[in-house]
Design a protein around this motif. Structure first.
Motif, PDB file in Angstrom:
ATOM      1  N   GLU A 158     -30.348   3.088   6.403  1.00 55.56           N
ATOM      2  CA  GLU A 158     -30.667   2.854   4.990  1.00 55.56           C
ATOM      3  C   GLU A 158     -30.119   3.953   4.095  1.00 55.56           C
ATOM      4  O   GLU A 158     -29.573   3.694   3.016  1.00 55.56           O
ATOM      5  N   ILE A 159     -30.239   5.199   4.541  1.00 56.21           N
ATOM      6  CA  ILE A 159     -29.773   6.323   3.733  1.00 56.21           C
ATOM      7  C   ILE A 159     -28.255   6.296   3.596  1.00 56.21           C
ATOM      8  O   ILE A 159     -27.709   6.479   2.502  1.00 56.21           O
ATOM      9  N   CYS A 160     -27.564   6.049   4.704  1.00 53.34           N
ATOM     10  CA  CYS A 160     -26.098   6.058   4.679  1.00 53.34           C
ATOM     11  C   CYS A 160     -25.517   4.858   3.953  1.00 53.34           C
ATOM     12  O   CYS A 160     -24.374   4.911   3.476  1.00 53.34           O
ATOM     13  N   ALA A 161     -26.290   3.779   3.870  1.00 52.09           N
ATOM     14  CA  ALA A 161     -25.808   2.575   3.180  1.00 52.09           C
ATOM     15  C   ALA A 161     -26.125   2.585   1.693  1.00 52.09           C
ATOM     16  O   ALA A 161     -25.687   1.692   0.961  1.00 52.09           O
ATOM     17  N   ASP A 162     -26.865   3.584   1.222  1.00 54.68           N
ATOM     18  CA  ASP A 162     -27.268   3.647  -0.190  1.00 54.68           C
ATOM     19  C   ASP A 162     -26.059   4.000  -1.052  1.00 54.68           C
ATOM     20  O   ASP A 162     -25.530   5.116  -0.969  1.00 54.68           O
ATOM     21  N   PRO A 163     -25.583   3.093  -1.901  1.00 57.82           N
ATOM     22  CA  PRO A 163     -24.408   3.378  -2.732  1.00 57.82           C
ATOM     23  C   PRO A 163     -24.664   4.455  -3.769  1.00 57.82           C
ATOM     24  O   PRO A 163     -23.722   5.040  -4.313  1.00 57.82           O
ATOM     25  N   GLY A 164     -25.923   4.737  -4.018  1.00 57.47           N
ATOM     26  CA  GLY A 164     -26.249   5.765  -5.005  1.00 57.47           C
ATOM     27  C   GLY A 164     -26.179   7.172  -4.461  1.00 57.47           C
ATOM     28  O   GLY A 164     -26.308   8.135  -5.225  1.00 57.47           O
ATOM     29  N   ALA A 165     -25.995   7.316  -3.159  1.00 58.94           N
ATOM     30  CA  ALA A 165     -25.956   8.653  -2.561  1.00 58.94           C
ATOM     31  C   ALA A 165     -24.834   8.748  -1.532  1.00 58.94           C
ATOM     32  O   ALA A 165     -25.075   8.988  -0.354  1.00 58.94           O
ATOM     33  N   PRO A 166     -23.577   8.559  -1.975  1.00 57.83           N
ATOM     34  CA  PRO A 166     -22.464   8.582  -1.025  1.00 57.83           C
ATOM     35  C   PRO A 166     -22.240   9.947  -0.385  1.00 57.83           C
ATOM     36  O   PRO A 166     -21.606  10.049   0.661  1.00 57.83           O
ATOM     37  N   GLY A 167     -22.767  11.010  -1.014  1.00 55.73           N
ATOM     38  CA  GLY A 167     -22.552  12.346  -0.475  1.00 55.73           C
ATOM     39  C   GLY A 167     -23.625  12.827   0.471  1.00 55.73           C
ATOM     40  O   GLY A 167     -23.525  13.922   1.037  1.00 55.73           O
ATOM     41  N   THR A 168     -24.676  12.042   0.676  1.00 50.80           N
ATOM     42  CA  THR A 168     -25.755  12.449   1.579  1.00 50.80           C
ATOM     43  C   THR A 168     -25.353  12.232   3.029  1.00 50.80           C
ATOM     44  O   THR A 168     -24.944  11.144   3.411  1.00 50.80           O
ATOM     45  N   ARG A 169     -25.469  13.272   3.851  1.00 60.83           N
ATOM     46  CA  ARG A 169     -25.150  13.200   5.275  1.00 60.83           C
ATOM     47  C   ARG A 169     -26.423  13.316   6.096  1.00 60.83           C
ATOM     48  O   ARG A 169     -27.368  14.003   5.705  1.00 60.83           O
ATOM     49  N   VAL A 170     -26.432  12.657   7.231  1.00 58.98           N
ATOM     50  CA  VAL A 170     -27.595  12.703   8.120  1.00 58.98           C
ATOM     51  C   VAL A 170     -27.233  13.450   9.388  1.00 58.98           C
ATOM     52  O   VAL A 170     -26.244  13.132  10.057  1.00 58.98           O
ATOM     53  N   LEU A 171     -28.043  14.450   9.717  1.00 59.92           N
ATOM     54  CA  LEU A 171     -27.902  15.213  10.947  1.00 59.92           C
ATOM     55  C   LEU A 171     -29.096  14.881  11.840  1.00 59.92           C
ATOM     56  O   LEU A 171     -30.240  15.160  11.476  1.00 59.92           O
ATOM     57  N   ILE A 172     -28.825  14.262  12.969  1.00 63.18           N
ATOM     58  CA  ILE A 172     -29.890  13.821  13.869  1.00 63.18           C
ATOM     59  C   ILE A 172     -30.399  14.981  14.720  1.00 63.18           C
ATOM     60  O   ILE A 172     -29.615  15.756  15.282  1.00 63.18           O
ATOM     61  N   LEU A 173     -31.708  15.112  14.827  1.00 62.00           N
ATOM     62  CA  LEU A 173     -32.341  16.079  15.715  1.00 62.00           C
ATOM     63  C   LEU A 173     -32.977  15.318  16.869  1.00 62.00           C
ATOM     64  O   LEU A 173     -33.700  14.344  16.659  1.00 62.00           O
ATOM     65  N   THR A 174     -32.688  15.742  18.076  1.00 58.73           N
ATOM     66  CA  THR A 174     -33.188  15.040  19.247  1.00 58.73           C
ATOM     67  C   THR A 174     -33.629  16.026  20.314  1.00 58.73           C
ATOM     68  O   THR A 174     -33.204  17.190  20.316  1.00 58.73           O
ATOM     69  N   THR A 175     -34.485  15.590  21.213  1.00 54.20           N
ATOM     70  CA  THR A 175     -34.909  16.426  22.332  1.00 54.20           C
ATOM     71  C   THR A 175     -34.106  16.116  23.581  1.00 54.20           C
ATOM     72  O   THR A 175     -34.298  16.722  24.620  1.00 54.20           O
ATOM     73  N   ARG A 176     -33.195  15.148  23.483  1.00 55.84           N
ATOM     74  CA  ARG A 176     -32.297  14.806  24.583  1.00 55.84           C
ATOM     75  C   ARG A 176     -30.890  14.710  24.019  1.00 55.84           C
ATOM     76  O   ARG A 176     -30.633  13.938  23.114  1.00 55.84           O
ATOM     77  N   GLU A 177     -29.965  15.525  24.578  1.00 54.09           N
ATOM     78  CA  GLU A 177     -28.641  15.636  23.965  1.00 54.09           C
ATOM     79  C   GLU A 177     -27.903  14.308  23.935  1.00 54.09           C
ATOM     80  O   GLU A 177     -27.318  13.932  22.926  1.00 54.09           O
TER      81      GLU A 177
END
Length: 227
Positions: A69-88
């Motif tokens: 949803e965040i990456c598909a939002d046309p109003g925020a093309p510059g927002t990047r998502v960095l995933i945090l996980t407990t398993r690489e």
């Protein structure tokens, strides 16, 4: 430039530790905290952060759906998502990359690695090491998901041999500096070339170029040993 960060994690202790870490950096600002995926999406729309640090397993709307949803939002093309996980290496991480995430980090990394990761993603680069990339491709990303747009021969018609060579190295998880060393050119030149290719193919960032290149068969990576 100050990097504006949104943190999405349901564990209060984790959020507190990350808050202290981010507050210690002059070039970063924690603009909001979310305890579930739905809240992360809503806060991202309000604050338009540069980077969303997303726990892959946040409750409610999970990390993958929230990332999409965040990456598909046309109003925020510059927002990047960095995933945090407990398993690489995890199937959910692969899904998050397909959904638009720019990279991922294990929660066990050091503070310096985490901060460098945020800066890397904020700059528009992906956070995918060669080893992690090979493992992800061989286990989860080699077969395209339904309705995945693929690179066709027509898409590549205007590309030079050097363009294809650079895409191959990007798809292996190589950095601009590593590619520049191989080609004996500047890292700035490589960055410009990669961005031009991404624009031509209509991909959001390097992570999406990696996924697209492998799923289209442009690049083929052998499975790592003991995979």
């Amino acid at each position: 430039m100050t990097i504006r960060v949104l943190l999405a994690d349901d564990q209060a202790l984790v959020r507190a530790a990350l808050r202290i870490l981010l507050d210690s950096c002059d070039d970063m600002e924690l603009v909001a905290e979310a305890t579930c995926g739905g809240e992360a999406v809503a806060l991202a729309r309000v604050h338009r952060p540069d980077v969303v640090m997303m726990d892959i397993r946040v409750p409610g709307t999970d990390g993958v759906a929230a990332t999409s949803e965040i990456c598909a939002d046309p109003g925020a093309p510059g927002t990047r998502v960095l995933i945090l996980t407990t398993r690489e290496i995890d199937a959910r991480v692969a899904e998050a990359l397909r959904a638009g995430a720019s990279g991922f980090l294990d929660k066990d990394v050091t503070a310096d690695v985490l901060l460098d990761g945020i800066r890397t993603v904020a700059s528009g680069d992906s956070l995918l090491s060669p080893l992690a990339t090979r493992a992800l491709i061989s286990r989860f990303l080699a077969v395209p998901a339904p309705d995945t747009p693929l690179i066709t021969s027509g898409d590549l018609a205007a590309f030079t041999d050097r363009d294809r060579e650079v895409v191959t190295w990007v798809a292996e998880g190589r950095s601009n500096a590593e590619i520049a060393e191989r080609l004996d050119v500047s890292a700035v030149s490589v960055r410009t070339q990669v961005r031009r290719v991404m624009t031509e193919l209509g991909v959001r960032d390097r992570a999406q170029l990696v996924v697209l290149a492998h799923q289209s068969g442009l690049v083929r990576t052998q499975a790592p040993a003991n995979c």
